[in-house]
Write an enzyme that holds these catalytic residues in place. Structure first.
Site, PDB file in Angstrom:
ATOM      1  N   LYS A  41      39.588  34.259  38.171  1.00 57.03           N
ATOM      2  CA  LYS A  41      39.499  35.624  38.679  1.00 57.03           C
ATOM      3  C   LYS A  41      38.685  35.658  39.969  1.00 57.03           C
ATOM      4  O   LYS A  41      37.612  35.062  40.050  1.00 57.03           O
ATOM      5  CB  LYS A  41      38.846  36.537  37.645  1.00 57.03           C
ATOM      6  CG  LYS A  41      39.699  36.752  36.422  1.00 57.03           C
ATOM      7  CD  LYS A  41      39.015  37.700  35.457  1.00 57.03           C
ATOM      8  CE  LYS A  41      39.888  37.891  34.233  1.00 57.03           C
ATOM      9  NZ  LYS A  41      39.237  38.739  33.246  1.00 57.03           N
TER      10      LYS A  41
ATOM     11  N   ASP B 275      41.891  19.179  37.580  1.00 58.46           N
ATOM     12  CA  ASP B 275      43.332  19.259  37.388  1.00 58.46           C
ATOM     13  C   ASP B 275      43.866  20.604  37.875  1.00 58.46           C
ATOM     14  O   ASP B 275      45.042  20.896  37.731  1.00 58.46           O
ATOM     15  CB  ASP B 275      43.721  19.011  35.929  1.00 58.46           C
ATOM     16  CG  ASP B 275      43.001  19.914  34.942  1.00 58.46           C
ATOM     17  OD1 ASP B 275      42.069  20.644  35.348  1.00 58.46           O
ATOM     18  OD2 ASP B 275      43.357  19.893  33.754  1.00 58.46           O
TER      19      ASP B 275
ATOM     20  N   ASP C   6      34.859  24.550  35.401  1.00 56.55           N
ATOM     21  CA  ASP C   6      35.599  25.770  35.083  1.00 56.55           C
ATOM     22  C   ASP C   6      36.127  26.344  36.400  1.00 56.55           C
ATOM     23  O   ASP C   6      35.353  26.601  37.320  1.00 56.55           O
ATOM     24  CB  ASP C   6      34.663  26.765  34.403  1.00 56.55           C
ATOM     25  CG  ASP C   6      35.376  28.015  33.920  1.00 56.55           C
ATOM     26  OD1 ASP C   6      36.436  28.371  34.476  1.00 56.55           O
ATOM     27  OD2 ASP C   6      34.866  28.644  32.983  1.00 56.55           O
TER      28      ASP C   6
END
Length: 154
Positions: free
Chosen positions: A22, A54, A18
């Site tokens: 933020k 990616d 992940d």
């Protein structure tokens, strides 16, 4: 996990984590100095650590944090790194101007219509592990980039 594994670990792969876009969540990114210390302590000389994503920002930070760890060296052939890219600022996350909100290259040198899509310095060739993740298959099908780096424990 490494200390409880019943045998030697020869490969560790962090694939498509992940990206935590933020800024306030960057501390949650998987590859940090703590993980690199655990890997340095738990892996024997010659073990491999493979990163891919990616999202260039996430992959660059994983790569550059591993570069800063004295117990690992890169393995393989890499594309050229853009001169304007500051690896130290990437590793510590101090320069938000390097990236767009979705983790793509944000800084371009002026004057040319043909700018590279990324900052470079990526492992060339296919996935060296030989087994593609579903995300990797999807990106390959869509002709989207996958950014990779491979390190060996010294």
């Amino acid at each position: 996990i490494l200390s409880t594994y019943p045998g030697p670990v020869s490969h560790v792969a962090v694939q498509f984590p992940d990206p935590q876009f933020k800024k306030k969540h960057h501390k949650r990114r998987v590859v940090n100095s703590g993980l690199m210390d655990v890997l340095a302590e738990g892996l024997k000389e010659g073990a491999h650590v493979f990163f891919q994503s990616d999202v260039e920002e996430a992959a660059a930070q994983m790569r550059d944090r591993a570069d800063l760890c004295e117990y690992f060296k890169r393995e393989g052939e890499y594309t050229a790194r853009d001169e304007m890219f500051d690896a130290a600022a990437c590793a510590d996350g101090s320069d938000d101007s390097l990236w767009t909100n979705d983790g793509k290259r944000a800084k371009f040198s002026g004057g040319s219509d043909k700018q590279p899509a990324d900052y470079g310095d990526w492992l060339m060739g296919p996935n060296p592990i030989g087994v593609m993740t579903e995300r990797e298959v999807q990106n390959t099908t869509l002709e989207e980039p996958v950014y990779r780096a491979m390190f060996v424990r010294t």
